[in-house]
Enzyme design. Sequence first.
Site, PDB file in Angstrom:
ATOM      1  N   VAL A 143      39.225  39.352  35.653  1.00  0.00           N
ATOM      2  CA  VAL A 143      39.989  40.588  35.850  1.00  0.00           C
ATOM      3  C   VAL A 143      41.430  40.268  36.268  1.00  0.00           C
ATOM      4  CG1 VAL A 143      40.126  42.780  37.097  1.00  0.00           C
ATOM      5  CG2 VAL A 143      37.911  41.905  36.355  1.00  0.00           C
ATOM      6  N   CYS A 144      41.609  39.266  37.096  1.00  0.00           N
ATOM      7  CA  CYS A 144      42.965  38.870  37.510  1.00  0.00           C
ATOM      8  C   CYS A 144      43.757  38.356  36.316  1.00  0.00           C
ATOM      9  CB  CYS A 144      42.894  37.809  38.599  1.00  0.00           C
ATOM     10  SG  CYS A 144      42.028  38.353  40.082  1.00  0.00           S
TER      11      CYS A 144
END
Length: 172
Positions: A63-64
């Site tokens: 997600v980052c």
Amino acid sequence: MAERTGIITFQGNSLTLIGAEVKVGEKAPAFTATANDLSPKSLNDFAGKVKLISVVPSLDTPVCDLQTRRFNQEAADLGKDVVILTLSCDLPFAQARWCGAAGVEQVITLSDHKDVSFGQAYGVLIKELRLLSRAIFVVDKQDQVTYVEYVREITNEPDYNQALAAVKKSLG
């Protein structure tokens, strides 16, 4: 230092944030973080620009990675009066390696690993993990906070559209 609970979760489990909540309308808190070349960077280094501050736990997570790549793509449409900063507790060397491998050139990565100055000032330091929680802050050219999103479940992505709209509104 203030501790806040009930604000964020990781896979449904509640975590503790260290530092006060930053709110729209406040002056952006000062901080010092480390650039990829190991030089210190502060909010003052980006004076006169609208700052989109994207906060991630670690660039080496899916997600980052998505979040940072998305803002890198959006940077071209925002113009030279906007700077996009991505902060994490990853080491500067790891951030530089990740940016090189991902082809990310429009986002400035800053490491909060040394003093967690940013994490404490913006209320995103996760006590249990010593990582930063996922969040977005938009700061205008006068260093006033114009947008804040503390992403409740840190495995979720932020609201990109709202953050980008806040940047455009801050440009006047």
